[in-house]
Design an enzyme around this catalytic site. Structure first.
Site, mmCIF file in Angstrom:
data_model
loop_
_atom_site.group_PDB
_atom_site.id
_atom_site.type_symbol
_atom_site.label_atom_id
_atom_site.label_comp_id
_atom_site.label_asym_id
_atom_site.label_seq_id
_atom_site.Cartn_x
_atom_site.Cartn_y
_atom_site.Cartn_z
ATOM 1 N N HIS A 1 0.823 -1.198 0.000
ATOM 2 C CA HIS A 1 0.000 0.000 0.000
ATOM 3 C C HIS A 1 0.866 1.260 0.000
ATOM 4 O O HIS A 1 0.534 2.251 -0.650
ATOM 5 C CB HIS A 1 -0.911 0.015 1.228
ATOM 6 N N ASP B 1 -5.335 6.179 1.585
ATOM 7 C CA ASP B 1 -5.489 4.747 1.368
ATOM 8 C C ASP B 1 -6.900 4.306 1.752
ATOM 9 O O ASP B 1 -7.559 4.908 2.603
ATOM 10 C CB ASP B 1 -4.461 3.998 2.220
#
Length: 232
Positions: A20, A116
């Site tokens: 990520h 995110d």
């Protein structure tokens, strides 16, 4: 992007696991390379994994920096942990990080938030601050199309066993799966499915979606997302 004297400031919030962090940091670097002031908000431990590349960008004159926050339990997530353990750790991280991240964003007063998927609360903060929030998912549009089809059509619920194969409907390619290969949150009500539903709702309320892909590698799946009116 930053033209005509406009000095845009965008904050980026990567979740702190490599899959990520790496693509979202790279996106921040691309923005900065085009003149957009970019601030990455993350934990000190996570920042250490990419700080050298940021230092090189700063030396090259790009407007980018890292704003670090303290996480009392800055533990490395183990890849062998159970889904329930990961879900519990994720909930704890979101709860612990949210107050300090929120305050940091308020203090920085950005023009946009790129966060995110695992920070769904940022959509509420963005609405409060009257700025756009872009939802970041580290996967590609093929993945998004498959998950969407499984949610909408539920072919995994029409087979008799975990080992039975089925065709995923609505895709430009013939893709088969077994029920055993379907993510658990699409089959059972779990802690993880609750987290994913919260993420899904934040996605729908976001200004736009960013995926780790590019048009030329999967144009057919881009077309699917456009037909679904996904603001990619």
């Amino acid at each position: 992007m930053a033209t005509g004297g406009i000095n845009l400031h965008v904050v980026f919030l990567p979740y702190f696991i490599p899959g990520h962090t790496i693509p979202l940091v790279q996106l921040a670097r691309i923005f900065a390379g085009r003149g957009v002031r970019s601030t990455i908000i993350t934990t000190l431990k996570n920042a250490l994994t990419f700080q050298p590349s940021i230092d090189r960008d700063i030396a090259a004159g790009n407007p980018i920096n890292v704003h670090t926050i303290t996480l009392a339990s800055d533990e490395k997530r183990g890849t062998r942990a159970t889904a329930e353990a990961v879900a519990a750790a994720l909930r704890r991280d979101i709860m612990l990080l949210q107050p300090e991240m929120e305050q940091s964003i308020r203090d920085l007063a950005p023009d946009c938030i790129v966060s995110d998927m695992f920070f769904p609360w940022t959509v509420d903060l963005a609405h409060e601050l009257k700025i756009p929030r872009l939802y970041f998912h580290p996967c590609n549009l093929f993945n998004e199309s498959v998950i969407h089809s499984l949610k909408v059509h539920g072919p995994q619920n029409k087979v008799k066993s975990e080992s039975e194969s089925f065709v995923i409907p609505g895709l430009p390619d013939k893709i088969t799966m077994k029920r055993s290969e379907v993510p658990e949150e699409l089959k059972l009500k779990t802690s993880w499915s609750e987290i994913m539903e919260e993420i899904e709702q934040s996605k729908k309320r976001s200004y736009g979606l960013v995926y780790n892909t590019f048009y030329e590698i999967e144009p057919a799946y881009w077309s699917i997302t456009r037909r679904l009116k996904v603001p990619v």
